[in-house]
Design a protein around this motif. Sequence first.
Motif, mmCIF file in Angstrom:
data_model
loop_
_atom_site.group_PDB
_atom_site.id
_atom_site.type_symbol
_atom_site.label_atom_id
_atom_site.label_comp_id
_atom_site.label_asym_id
_atom_site.label_seq_id
_atom_site.Cartn_x
_atom_site.Cartn_y
_atom_site.Cartn_z
ATOM 1 N N GLN A 44 -18.210 35.316 -38.602
ATOM 2 C CA GLN A 44 -16.896 34.780 -38.262
ATOM 3 C C GLN A 44 -15.915 35.946 -38.194
ATOM 4 O O GLN A 44 -15.614 36.574 -39.202
ATOM 5 N N ASP A 45 -15.454 36.268 -36.986
ATOM 6 C CA ASP A 45 -14.492 37.349 -36.797
ATOM 7 C C ASP A 45 -13.098 36.744 -36.839
ATOM 8 O O ASP A 45 -12.819 35.775 -36.136
ATOM 9 N N THR A 46 -12.212 37.297 -37.654
ATOM 10 C CA THR A 46 -10.883 36.708 -37.838
ATOM 11 C C THR A 46 -9.790 37.420 -37.055
ATOM 12 O O THR A 46 -8.625 37.031 -37.133
ATOM 13 N N ASP A 47 -10.141 38.456 -36.300
ATOM 14 C CA ASP A 47 -9.128 39.241 -35.609
ATOM 15 C C ASP A 47 -9.549 39.516 -34.174
ATOM 16 O O ASP A 47 -10.678 39.218 -33.774
ATOM 17 N N PHE A 48 -8.643 40.100 -33.410
ATOM 18 C CA PHE A 48 -8.960 40.522 -32.056
ATOM 19 C C PHE A 48 -10.020 41.619 -32.111
ATOM 20 O O PHE A 48 -10.029 42.425 -33.042
ATOM 21 N N PRO A 49 -10.892 41.684 -31.087
ATOM 22 C CA PRO A 49 -11.828 42.811 -31.020
ATOM 23 C C PRO A 49 -11.036 44.124 -31.027
ATOM 24 O O PRO A 49 -10.013 44.234 -30.366
ATOM 25 N N ASN A 50 -11.445 45.079 -31.790
ATOM 26 C CA ASN A 50 -10.777 46.374 -31.950
ATOM 27 C C ASN A 50 -9.422 46.274 -32.639
ATOM 28 O O ASN A 50 -8.659 47.237 -32.656
ATOM 29 N N GLY A 51 -9.073 45.124 -33.173
ATOM 30 C CA GLY A 51 -7.843 44.970 -33.951
ATOM 31 C C GLY A 51 -6.618 44.584 -33.134
ATOM 32 O O GLY A 51 -6.570 44.745 -31.920
ATOM 33 N N PHE A 52 -5.626 44.090 -33.831
ATOM 34 C CA PHE A 52 -4.404 43.599 -33.211
ATOM 35 C C PHE A 52 -3.645 44.700 -32.486
ATOM 36 O O PHE A 52 -3.213 44.526 -31.343
ATOM 37 N N GLU A 53 -3.441 45.844 -33.120
ATOM 38 C CA GLU A 53 -2.625 46.910 -32.532
ATOM 39 C C GLU A 53 -3.219 47.403 -31.213
ATOM 40 O O GLU A 53 -2.485 47.663 -30.260
ATOM 41 N N ASP A 54 -4.534 47.527 -31.134
ATOM 42 C CA ASP A 54 -5.196 47.939 -29.903
ATOM 43 C C ASP A 54 -4.971 46.902 -28.809
ATOM 44 O O ASP A 54 -4.669 47.243 -27.662
ATOM 45 N N HIS A 55 -5.095 45.645 -29.176
ATOM 46 C CA HIS A 55 -4.898 44.550 -28.216
ATOM 47 C C HIS A 55 -3.451 44.532 -27.722
ATOM 48 O O HIS A 55 -3.195 44.357 -26.526
#
Length: 87
Positions: A44-55
């Motif tokens: 279960q991934d709880t964040d955007f791939p590569n993290g929020f700041e990257d997105h």
Amino acid sequence: MEVLYRTLELDECDRIREVDASQYIGRAWRNVDGYRQLVEINYQDTDFPNGFEDHLSNLKNTIRSGRIVLGAFFKERLHSFLFCDRL
């Protein structure tokens, strides 16, 4: 249920915090003993791939480059977005 679709502006990019980016990943490709195999990972991934700041950075760059980003809003909350080239 009424969903409003409209262009997401550069100054609204931080609103992607409103999106539930979580996702369940049941299987993924991995190298196992030198071979590429589809394996069960049940994650279960709880964040955007590569993290929020990257997105967020990629989203801002997309808008700055002249591409259109459409947001889907429900009860004034951003639920999802997509981008496309200008027509």
